[in-house]
Every structure is written in C-alpha cells, then in structure tokens.
Design a protein around this motif. Sequence first.
Motif, PDB file in Angstrom:
ATOM      1  N   PHE A 151       0.833  -1.198   0.000  1.00 35.97           N
ATOM      2  CA  PHE A 151       0.000   0.000   0.000  1.00 35.97           C
ATOM      3  C   PHE A 151       0.869   1.250   0.000  1.00 35.97           C
ATOM      4  O   PHE A 151       0.570   2.235  -0.699  1.00 35.97           O
ATOM      5  N   ALA A 152       1.940   1.249   0.779  1.00 38.79           N
ATOM      6  CA  ALA A 152       2.844   2.403   0.814  1.00 38.79           C
ATOM      7  C   ALA A 152       3.407   2.681  -0.573  1.00 38.79           C
ATOM      8  O   ALA A 152       3.482   3.840  -1.015  1.00 38.79           O
ATOM      9  N   GLU A 153       3.801   1.629  -1.291  1.00 40.14           N
ATOM     10  CA  GLU A 153       4.326   1.807  -2.641  1.00 40.14           C
ATOM     11  C   GLU A 153       3.244   2.328  -3.589  1.00 40.14           C
ATOM     12  O   GLU A 153       3.520   3.189  -4.441  1.00 40.14           O
ATOM     13  N   GLN A 154       2.035   1.831  -3.417  1.00 40.59           N
ATOM     14  CA  GLN A 154       0.941   2.216  -4.315  1.00 40.59           C
ATOM     15  C   GLN A 154       0.582   3.689  -4.187  1.00 40.59           C
ATOM     16  O   GLN A 154       0.228   4.348  -5.178  1.00 40.59           O
ATOM     17  N   VAL A 155       0.674   4.234  -2.969  1.00 41.65           N
ATOM     18  CA  VAL A 155       0.265   5.625  -2.743  1.00 41.65           C
ATOM     19  C   VAL A 155       1.454   6.547  -2.446  1.00 41.65           C
ATOM     20  O   VAL A 155       1.283   7.669  -1.995  1.00 41.65           O
ATOM     21  N   ASN A 156       2.661   6.012  -2.681  1.00 42.33           N
ATOM     22  CA  ASN A 156       3.886   6.806  -2.560  1.00 42.33           C
ATOM     23  C   ASN A 156       4.116   7.334  -1.141  1.00 42.33           C
ATOM     24  O   ASN A 156       4.359   8.523  -0.919  1.00 42.33           O
ATOM     25  N   LEU A 157       4.039   6.433  -0.171  1.00 38.15           N
ATOM     26  CA  LEU A 157       4.318   6.772   1.220  1.00 38.15           C
ATOM     27  C   LEU A 157       5.472   5.933   1.744  1.00 38.15           C
ATOM     28  O   LEU A 157       5.849   4.925   1.139  1.00 38.15           O
ATOM     29  N   GLN A 158       6.022   6.343   2.870  1.00 36.30           N
ATOM     30  CA  GLN A 158       6.963   5.501   3.593  1.00 36.30           C
ATOM     31  C   GLN A 158       6.176   4.406   4.320  1.00 36.30           C
ATOM     32  O   GLN A 158       5.030   4.635   4.732  1.00 36.30           O
ATOM     33  N   GLU A 159       6.768   3.249   4.487  1.00 34.21           N
ATOM     34  CA  GLU A 159       6.041   2.141   5.112  1.00 34.21           C
ATOM     35  C   GLU A 159       5.555   2.493   6.516  1.00 34.21           C
ATOM     36  O   GLU A 159       4.450   2.117   6.917  1.00 34.21           O
ATOM     37  N   TYR A 160       6.373   3.215   7.292  1.00 37.23           N
ATOM     38  CA  TYR A 160       6.001   3.543   8.663  1.00 37.23           C
ATOM     39  C   TYR A 160       4.861   4.563   8.738  1.00 37.23           C
ATOM     40  O   TYR A 160       4.331   4.832   9.811  1.00 37.23           O
ATOM     41  N   GLU A 161       4.465   5.117   7.594  1.00 36.44           N
ATOM     42  CA  GLU A 161       3.344   6.063   7.565  1.00 36.44           C
ATOM     43  C   GLU A 161       2.007   5.367   7.335  1.00 36.44           C
ATOM     44  O   GLU A 161       0.981   6.023   7.173  1.00 36.44           O
ATOM     45  N   VAL A 162       2.012   4.029   7.351  1.00 37.03           N
ATOM     46  CA  VAL A 162       0.814   3.249   7.040  1.00 37.03           C
ATOM     47  C   VAL A 162       0.432   2.361   8.225  1.00 37.03           C
ATOM     48  O   VAL A 162       1.275   1.709   8.828  1.00 37.03           O
ATOM     49  N   ALA A 163      -0.865   2.338   8.544  1.00 35.74           N
ATOM     50  CA  ALA A 163      -1.420   1.404   9.523  1.00 35.74           C
ATOM     51  C   ALA A 163      -2.110   0.268   8.771  1.00 35.74           C
ATOM     52  O   ALA A 163      -2.608   0.453   7.662  1.00 35.74           O
ATOM     53  N   VAL A 164      -2.139  -0.916   9.385  1.00 36.88           N
ATOM     54  CA  VAL A 164      -2.728  -2.101   8.762  1.00 36.88           C
ATOM     55  C   VAL A 164      -3.780  -2.684   9.694  1.00 36.88           C
ATOM     56  O   VAL A 164      -3.568  -2.779  10.910  1.00 36.88           O
ATOM     57  N   CYS A 165      -4.914  -3.080   9.140  1.00 32.48           N
ATOM     58  CA  CYS A 165      -5.982  -3.699   9.924  1.00 32.48           C
ATOM     59  C   CYS A 165      -6.579  -4.864   9.134  1.00 32.48           C
ATOM     60  O   CYS A 165      -6.598  -4.839   7.908  1.00 32.48           O
ATOM     61  N   SER A 166      -7.062  -5.851   9.859  1.00 34.35           N
ATOM     62  CA  SER A 166      -7.772  -6.979   9.249  1.00 34.35           C
ATOM     63  C   SER A 166      -8.905  -7.388  10.180  1.00 34.35           C
ATOM     64  O   SER A 166      -8.822  -7.210  11.399  1.00 34.35           O
ATOM     65  N   THR A 167      -9.957  -7.955   9.602  1.00 29.08           N
ATOM     66  CA  THR A 167     -11.063  -8.451  10.408  1.00 29.08           C
ATOM     67  C   THR A 167     -11.762  -9.576   9.671  1.00 29.08           C
ATOM     68  O   THR A 167     -11.863  -9.552   8.445  1.00 29.08           O
ATOM     69  N   GLY A 168     -12.194 -10.586  10.410  1.00 32.43           N
ATOM     70  CA  GLY A 168     -12.860 -11.724   9.782  1.00 32.43           C
ATOM     71  C   GLY A 168     -12.561 -13.020  10.504  1.00 32.43           C
ATOM     72  O   GLY A 168     -12.407 -13.043  11.728  1.00 32.43           O
ATOM     73  N   VAL A 169     -12.427 -14.095   9.749  1.00 30.73           N
ATOM     74  CA  VAL A 169     -12.213 -15.423  10.314  1.00 30.73           C
ATOM     75  C   VAL A 169     -10.807 -15.546  10.882  1.00 30.73           C
ATOM     76  O   VAL A 169      -9.827 -15.109  10.268  1.00 30.73           O
ATOM     77  N   ILE A 170     -10.697 -16.141  12.055  1.00 32.01           N
ATOM     78  CA  ILE A 170      -9.418 -16.340  12.740  1.00 32.01           C
ATOM     79  C   ILE A 170      -8.773 -17.652  12.290  1.00 32.01           C
ATOM     80  O   ILE A 170      -9.453 -18.651  12.068  1.00 32.01           O
ATOM     81  N   GLY A 171      -7.427 -17.654  12.180  1.00 32.69           N
ATOM     82  CA  GLY A 171      -6.686 -18.891  11.981  1.00 32.69           C
ATOM     83  C   GLY A 171      -6.435 -19.290  10.545  1.00 32.69           C
ATOM     84  O   GLY A 171      -5.930 -20.388  10.294  1.00 32.69           O
ATOM     85  N   GLU A 172      -6.744 -18.432   9.600  1.00 32.51           N
ATOM     86  CA  GLU A 172      -6.493 -18.730   8.190  1.00 32.51           C
ATOM     87  C   GLU A 172      -5.517 -17.702   7.624  1.00 32.51           C
ATOM     88  O   GLU A 172      -5.613 -16.508   7.915  1.00 32.51           O
ATOM     89  N   GLN A 173      -4.589 -18.165   6.795  1.00 36.70           N
ATOM     90  CA  GLN A 173      -3.635 -17.256   6.174  1.00 36.70           C
ATOM     91  C   GLN A 173      -4.335 -16.411   5.115  1.00 36.70           C
ATOM     92  O   GLN A 173      -5.254 -16.859   4.424  1.00 36.70           O
ATOM     93  N   LEU A 174      -3.904 -15.167   4.989  1.00 39.39           N
ATOM     94  CA  LEU A 174      -4.458 -14.282   3.971  1.00 39.39           C
ATOM     95  C   LEU A 174      -4.115 -14.788   2.574  1.00 39.39           C
ATOM     96  O   LEU A 174      -2.991 -15.240   2.336  1.00 39.39           O
ATOM     97  N   PRO A 175      -5.050 -14.709   1.633  1.00 32.90           N
ATOM     98  CA  PRO A 175      -4.740 -15.016   0.226  1.00 32.90           C
ATOM     99  C   PRO A 175      -3.990 -13.828  -0.377  1.00 32.90           C
ATOM    100  O   PRO A 175      -4.592 -12.907  -0.933  1.00 32.90           O
TER     101      PRO A 175
END
Length: 400
Positions: free
Chosen positions: A97-121
Amino acid sequence: MKIKNGNVATPIGFQAGGMHSGLKRKRKDLGWLYSQVPAVSAAVYTTNQFQAAPLKVTQESLAFSPFLQGVIINSGNANACTGEVGIQNAFLMRKWFAEQVNLQEYEVAVCSTGVIGEQLPMDKIKSGITQIPKVDEIHHAEGFSEAILTTDTFVKHACVSLFIDDRYVTIGGTAKGSGMIHPNMATMLGFITTDAKINPSSLQQALKMTVNETFNMITVDGDTSTNDMVLIMANGLAGNQELSESHPEWPVFLEGLKEICTSLAKQIARDGEGATKLVEAHVYGAKSSIDAKIISKSIIGSNLVKAAIFGEDANWGRIVNAIGYSGVIVNPDLLTVSLGEIKVVENGLPAPFSEVEAKQYLQSETIQIFVDLGEGHGAATAWGCDLSYDYVKINASYRT
C-alpha cells in the motif's frame, strides 16, 4: 453541530475508498484511508492476549513515528493466530500500500477483520492493492465503510463540526462491529479523522479517556476480539492553533470527540448480531463513577436481561440480579429501577405497575433502564442489545 451524512472523509484533506478484491464472494473487502498530509495519530488496541498480526504492525508504525498518512484494511480474514507467516503478510500489506500511494512504510497502519486462523490469500490482497486508484482523487467513504464490515447489517458513520480559534474544525468517523463486542476495548474497529491540529501526547490521552467512556461501555455477547482497535488521525489542515490540555477550547474538542465515539458505540450496540433493540443502562446514585460503570455493564451484559427484553417481558428481577452479582456493594433498601418512565422497583421492593404498559414500552427499538442506587453521585451509561434466536443462527455458521 452534527453534520448530516458526514463521514470519515468529511474533514479537510481525507480520502477513503473500498473495493471487492475476492476475499469475500461479492461484498467489498478491501478499504483504504488517506490523508493528504502526515497526520498526528493515536490508537487503542485489543486487550485479548492473542493479538492479531496487523495490530503488531500498526503498533510498530506508530512507535517509529506518531504520524500516519494511510490505512489499509481487509475484511473476511482476520490474519490472527497465523504465526510468523501472518506477521510477514501484514508487513507486505503495509509495504504494497505504501508503494501504491507513494508513502513511507512507517506512515501506514494495517488492519484486518474476519475469520481467525487462516492465512491471507496474498495474491488477491496484492492484486486489490495494485488496483487502488490515485487516493488523493477518491472520495468514497461509503465504500470504505462497506469494506470493513463482517456480520454488520449497516454501515456506521458520525460527523460533527466545531468552532475553535475562530475556525471550523471537523471530526468524522466510521466503525464496524456486530459480534465479539464486550467492554475493555478492542472489540471492534473504529476510524476517526479530524482536520484539527493537535499535540501528539494530548491526542493519545484524549482517545484513551474517550474510549473508556464510550466504546468500553458497550457489550453484545461478552467476547473480546483478537483484532480490533480505535485509530484517530489529525492532519491539522483546519488551521487552528495546536490543541492540548492548556488550550482554552480543549474541552470543546473533547466534547466533539466524545460525541463521535458515543454515536458509533451506540450504532455498534444496536447492530449486535441478531439484535432487534438497543438497550441503555443508566446508573446513578452510586458511591463512585467506577461503581456505576461496573453495574451498568453488568446489566447490559446479562443474557437473562437481554433475553427478557427480546421477549418483551418486564422481568425486573433479572436486572436486580445483575446488580447483585456485579461485585459492587450496594444497599438493597435504597434501590429504584425503572423501565423508561415505568417504575418497577422502589426502595428495594416491587412497585405497582401495569404489565400491559410495560410490554408496550418494551416493544420500542430503544429500551432505557434507569437504576438509582441512592448512595452517592456516581453515574454511568452502558449500551447493549437484546438476545434473539438469530444470534445463535449467525454464529453457528459464521465460517460457512
């Protein structure tokens, strides 16, 4: 002043959007939030010991700098209990996401929600992120709010306008939450934006204090999630003098922030899985505000109280029971309980009331329970919902 149809992208300089990337069958599942300039940011996180990977990555970003400029979030998969692979995947989400919007990585927060215990596709995540258009040209807050939903039945928005330093300051917010909602924060996701200029440490303290009075006063089912948090971003584009505890209009900002958080908290409680009613427990006359908070939470957290309200049964004994096992020492002889304006207990004894009128009141969409302990000046309000047959149906087949 409340802004009708205002949202998380209403404050100056914020954009938001959402899309379908394939994590869900049809609904939007990838959202982003963006500030045109770096924004002072703060967050409060889940108390669950099994804290999900995205939260750890977000905490690392904020530990590096209190300034964020973007948020990337997916629904449909919690990326929780996924080990080192899950951590690396959360870092990849941040990086892409940082690369897509031309930001530094530390300027980005990440969140996920849904089923527990499965790897993201991750192939679908990466494909979705690379399709995000120029974020500074997108203003689709409704899409963002839709993309963060799981079992929610409606999107949740709130927005207010304040007048500070002879300038208009706006606070907007959105949230998701329907199940796994219980006091001690981190039982949902909340995103708050403001164009106010604010001191970083003051912002963190304001968020923590406000969350304790709002989001921490709701419960749906007694479960606390692994993933959730409340995040606030303040980009300063309103042009006010920097706000802090020493600013004469600091209370104005605090009141606005509380209005946003209260509105979102109540919307979450009303949208409890299978819920048909919003329940408010107003406790006053307590020896302290802490005692009042404990008792109000005990009332709305009682499955017997919740079931009685769903059945429109004025069974006040269940309310008294919840007060009695709350752990707070009270004087039973001073207790008064009312359902709306209908007094059902007075001085610890049954009060005469019309069962017909009580049942009619319990047919309302919002039920208010008033408890006067008669022992002091402590007061608090907690929010919850009734317990219906549909709650079991929804959670019995959540993964399918």
